[in-house]
Motif scaffolding. Structure first.
Motif, mmCIF file in Angstrom:
data_model
loop_
_atom_site.group_PDB
_atom_site.id
_atom_site.type_symbol
_atom_site.label_atom_id
_atom_site.label_comp_id
_atom_site.label_asym_id
_atom_site.label_seq_id
_atom_site.Cartn_x
_atom_site.Cartn_y
_atom_site.Cartn_z
ATOM 1 N N GLU A 111 0.800 -1.222 0.000
ATOM 2 C CA GLU A 111 0.000 0.000 0.000
ATOM 3 C C GLU A 111 0.837 1.278 0.000
ATOM 4 O OE1 GLU A 111 -3.463 -0.132 -0.236
ATOM 5 O OE2 GLU A 111 -2.945 -2.219 -0.618
ATOM 6 N N CYS A 112 2.088 1.207 -0.457
ATOM 7 C CA CYS A 112 2.883 2.441 -0.511
ATOM 8 C C CYS A 112 3.961 2.452 -1.592
ATOM 9 C CB CYS A 112 3.511 2.753 0.850
ATOM 10 S SG CYS A 112 4.605 1.495 1.501
ATOM 11 N N ILE A 113 4.325 1.305 -2.195
ATOM 12 C CA ILE A 113 5.360 1.252 -3.225
ATOM 13 C C ILE A 113 4.759 0.672 -4.504
ATOM 14 C CG2 ILE A 113 7.541 0.194 -3.933
ATOM 15 C CD1 ILE A 113 8.015 2.243 -1.852
ATOM 16 N N HIS A 114 4.873 1.408 -5.610
ATOM 17 C CA HIS A 114 4.381 0.870 -6.869
ATOM 18 C C HIS A 114 5.421 -0.078 -7.456
ATOM 19 C CE1 HIS A 114 2.810 0.522 -10.938
ATOM 20 N NE2 HIS A 114 1.698 1.096 -10.524
ATOM 21 N N PRO A 115 5.013 -1.279 -7.882
ATOM 22 C CA PRO A 115 5.989 -2.253 -8.391
ATOM 23 C C PRO A 115 6.832 -1.733 -9.549
ATOM 24 C CG PRO A 115 3.873 -3.314 -8.018
ATOM 25 C CD PRO A 115 3.652 -1.850 -7.818
ATOM 26 N N ARG A 116 6.254 -0.866 -10.384
ATOM 27 C CA ARG A 116 6.975 -0.346 -11.542
ATOM 28 C C ARG A 116 7.706 0.960 -11.252
ATOM 29 N NH1 ARG A 116 7.151 -4.036 -15.922
ATOM 30 N NH2 ARG A 116 5.374 -5.441 -15.604
ATOM 31 N N ILE A 117 7.429 1.541 -10.079
ATOM 32 C CA ILE A 117 8.085 2.811 -9.699
ATOM 33 C C ILE A 117 8.571 2.683 -8.259
ATOM 34 C CG2 ILE A 117 7.895 5.324 -9.897
ATOM 35 C CD1 ILE A 117 5.152 4.890 -11.175
ATOM 36 N N PRO A 118 9.526 1.791 -7.975
ATOM 37 C CA PRO A 118 9.922 1.532 -6.591
ATOM 38 C C PRO A 118 10.674 2.686 -5.933
ATOM 39 C CG PRO A 118 11.366 0.360 -8.117
ATOM 40 C CD PRO A 118 10.266 0.953 -8.943
ATOM 41 N N GLN A 119 11.102 3.684 -6.731
ATOM 42 C CA GLN A 119 11.803 4.827 -6.142
ATOM 43 C C GLN A 119 10.838 5.824 -5.498
ATOM 44 O OE1 GLN A 119 12.012 3.849 -9.303
ATOM 45 N NE2 GLN A 119 14.116 3.278 -9.764
ATOM 46 N N LEU A 120 9.542 5.634 -5.711
ATOM 47 C CA LEU A 120 8.538 6.560 -5.182
ATOM 48 C C LEU A 120 7.674 5.856 -4.148
ATOM 49 C CD1 LEU A 120 6.946 9.294 -5.352
ATOM 50 C CD2 LEU A 120 5.501 8.153 -7.057
ATOM 51 N N ALA A 121 7.541 6.456 -2.979
ATOM 52 C CA ALA A 121 6.674 5.915 -1.932
ATOM 53 C C ALA A 121 5.509 6.863 -1.706
ATOM 54 C CB ALA A 121 7.445 5.725 -0.631
ATOM 55 N N ILE A 122 4.309 6.303 -1.623
ATOM 56 C CA ILE A 122 3.098 7.077 -1.379
ATOM 57 C C ILE A 122 2.502 6.624 -0.055
ATOM 58 C CG2 ILE A 122 0.776 7.636 -2.180
ATOM 59 C CD1 ILE A 122 2.890 8.792 -3.970
ATOM 60 N N LEU A 123 2.440 7.526 0.911
ATOM 61 C CA LEU A 123 1.837 7.228 2.202
ATOM 62 C C LEU A 123 0.504 7.957 2.317
ATOM 63 C CD1 LEU A 123 4.951 7.511 4.546
ATOM 64 C CD2 LEU A 123 3.832 5.427 3.746
ATOM 65 N N GLY A 124 -0.530 7.258 2.755
ATOM 66 C CA GLY A 124 -1.834 7.873 2.931
ATOM 67 C C GLY A 124 -2.820 7.554 1.828
ATOM 68 N N THR A 130 -8.701 4.120 11.243
ATOM 69 C CA THR A 130 -7.703 4.900 11.985
ATOM 70 C C THR A 130 -6.536 5.192 11.039
ATOM 71 O OG1 THR A 130 -6.751 2.830 12.800
ATOM 72 C CG2 THR A 130 -8.316 3.957 14.223
ATOM 73 N N ASN A 131 -6.652 6.236 10.239
ATOM 74 C CA ASN A 131 -5.670 6.529 9.201
ATOM 75 C C ASN A 131 -4.279 6.822 9.751
ATOM 76 O OD1 ASN A 131 -7.250 6.150 6.924
ATOM 77 N ND2 ASN A 131 -8.037 8.238 6.957
ATOM 78 N N LEU A 132 -4.218 7.489 10.914
ATOM 79 C CA LEU A 132 -2.920 7.840 11.485
ATOM 80 C C LEU A 132 -2.130 6.574 11.814
ATOM 81 C CD1 LEU A 132 -0.987 10.006 12.526
ATOM 82 C CD2 LEU A 132 -2.174 9.910 14.723
ATOM 83 N N PHE A 133 -2.796 5.597 12.396
ATOM 84 C CA PHE A 133 -2.143 4.329 12.741
ATOM 85 C C PHE A 133 -1.686 3.600 11.483
ATOM 86 C CE2 PHE A 133 -3.179 -0.293 13.797
ATOM 87 C CZ PHE A 133 -1.877 -0.560 14.183
ATOM 88 N N THR A 134 -2.525 3.579 10.453
ATOM 89 C CA THR A 134 -2.184 2.907 9.198
ATOM 90 C C THR A 134 -0.956 3.528 8.550
ATOM 91 O OG1 THR A 134 -4.505 2.360 8.822
ATOM 92 C CG2 THR A 134 -3.058 2.273 6.909
ATOM 93 N N THR A 135 -0.909 4.851 8.509
ATOM 94 C CA THR A 135 0.212 5.552 7.883
ATOM 95 C C THR A 135 1.478 5.429 8.713
ATOM 96 O OG1 THR A 135 -1.314 7.134 6.869
ATOM 97 C CG2 THR A 135 0.996 7.775 6.993
ATOM 98 N N GLU A 136 1.351 5.454 10.035
ATOM 99 C CA GLU A 136 2.525 5.366 10.904
ATOM 100 C C GLU A 136 3.228 4.019 10.743
ATOM 101 O OE1 GLU A 136 3.753 5.963 15.605
ATOM 102 O OE2 GLU A 136 1.705 5.416 15.069
ATOM 103 N N THR A 137 2.452 2.946 10.672
ATOM 104 C CA THR A 137 3.040 1.612 10.521
ATOM 105 C C THR A 137 3.784 1.498 9.198
ATOM 106 O OG1 THR A 137 1.160 0.738 11.772
ATOM 107 C CG2 THR A 137 2.571 -0.855 10.646
ATOM 108 N N ARG A 138 3.210 2.039 8.134
ATOM 109 C CA ARG A 138 3.884 2.003 6.833
ATOM 110 C C ARG A 138 5.098 2.931 6.793
ATOM 111 N NH1 ARG A 138 -0.653 -0.023 6.272
ATOM 112 N NH2 ARG A 138 -1.097 -1.608 4.716
ATOM 113 N N SER A 139 5.063 4.002 7.553
ATOM 114 C CA SER A 139 6.228 4.886 7.643
ATOM 115 C C SER A 139 7.419 4.148 8.258
ATOM 116 C CB SER A 139 5.897 6.134 8.477
ATOM 117 O OG SER A 139 4.879 6.891 7.877
ATOM 118 N N LYS A 140 7.142 3.338 9.278
ATOM 119 C CA LYS A 140 8.206 2.541 9.888
ATOM 120 C C LYS A 140 8.729 1.504 8.892
ATOM 121 C CE LYS A 140 6.437 3.088 14.607
ATOM 122 N NZ LYS A 140 5.896 2.427 15.813
#
Length: 224
Positions: A111-124, A130-140
């Motif tokens: 839910e944050c790295i596109h397979p064809r564009i691994p240099q770009l991360a999208i959070l959110g 609970t969006n804050l919890f979801t985004t925080e876990t992926r940030s880690k």
């Protein structure tokens, strides 16, 4: 839950009972909040609820497709939604990279790295109750990836994984809803995968009794 909501709110009276099931509403992360005096305002006539596929304005108000008499109003609220995939796609000038974003409600691995564009991360991009919890876990998870502690699978493997998530979300969620939504047991499964990637035990409770019966909460992942 549907019976309870129909009991406490005058949905049938105002012809506002949804055609879709409650489980589809929740599984799509479409969770509206209702002011305490909302239906009181509807009964007073200060809020007018109307369903219509088309409309046009007049000098005195608005005319809906099934009516001929203008409705006198002061404010019209357009519930147009938000096309998040377009916002991300427009980051790129390349038509190829833009096409990678469109066409899927779950185009990102973990839910944050596109397979064809691994240099770009999208959070959110993915939502949950609970969006804050979801985004925080992926940030880690992302910090471990940047530090080199996580090795991404092949493009094919990541695309197969995102396809499985897409199939599951479309099966239990609203098929007209474009954005990813992580709810219920899917949230726990998603966090389990992130923990395994980072080298942590996905079983976050201190012993087996709470592991079986206690709910998972954000504090269970505080020491990742």
């Amino acid at each position: 839950m549907e019976t309870y909501l129909k009991w406490i709110y005058p949905l049938k009276k105002h012809n506002m009972i949804p055609k879709h099931a409650f489980i589809k509403q929740v599984a799509s992360c479409m969770l509206p909040t209702l002011p305490a005096t909302f239906y009181k305002r509807v009964d007073e006539g200060s809020i007018v609820l109307k369903k219509s596929q088309s409309f046009h304005f007049t000098q005195t108000g608005i005319v809906l497709e099934e009516d001929t008499t203008p409705i006198p109003i002061d404010v019209v609220i357009f519930a147009t939604g938000f096309k998040s995939d377009e916002s991300f796609a427009k980051i790129f000038k390349s038509a190829y990279f833009q096409s990678c974003i469109f066409g899927s409600s779950s185009p990102f691995y973990r839910e944050c790295i596109h397979p064809r564009i691994p240099q770009l991360a999208i959070l959110g991009y993915s939502e949950s109750p609970t969006n804050l919890f979801t985004t925080e876990t992926r940030s880690k998870w992302l910090s471990h990836l940047i530090a080199g502690n996580i090795k991404l699978p092949t493009i094919q493997a990541m695309e197969e994984d995102t396809s499985k998530w897409e199939t599951f979300m479309r099966k239990y969620g609203d098929k007209t809803y474009k954005r990813s939504c992580i709810t219920f047991l899917l949230q726990i499964h998603s966090n389990d995968l992130l923990c395994k990637d980072m080298g942590f035990n996905p079983r976050r409770k201190s012993w087996f009794i709470p592991e079986l019966f206690a709910p998972y909460v954000p504090t269970d992942y505080a020491n990742l």
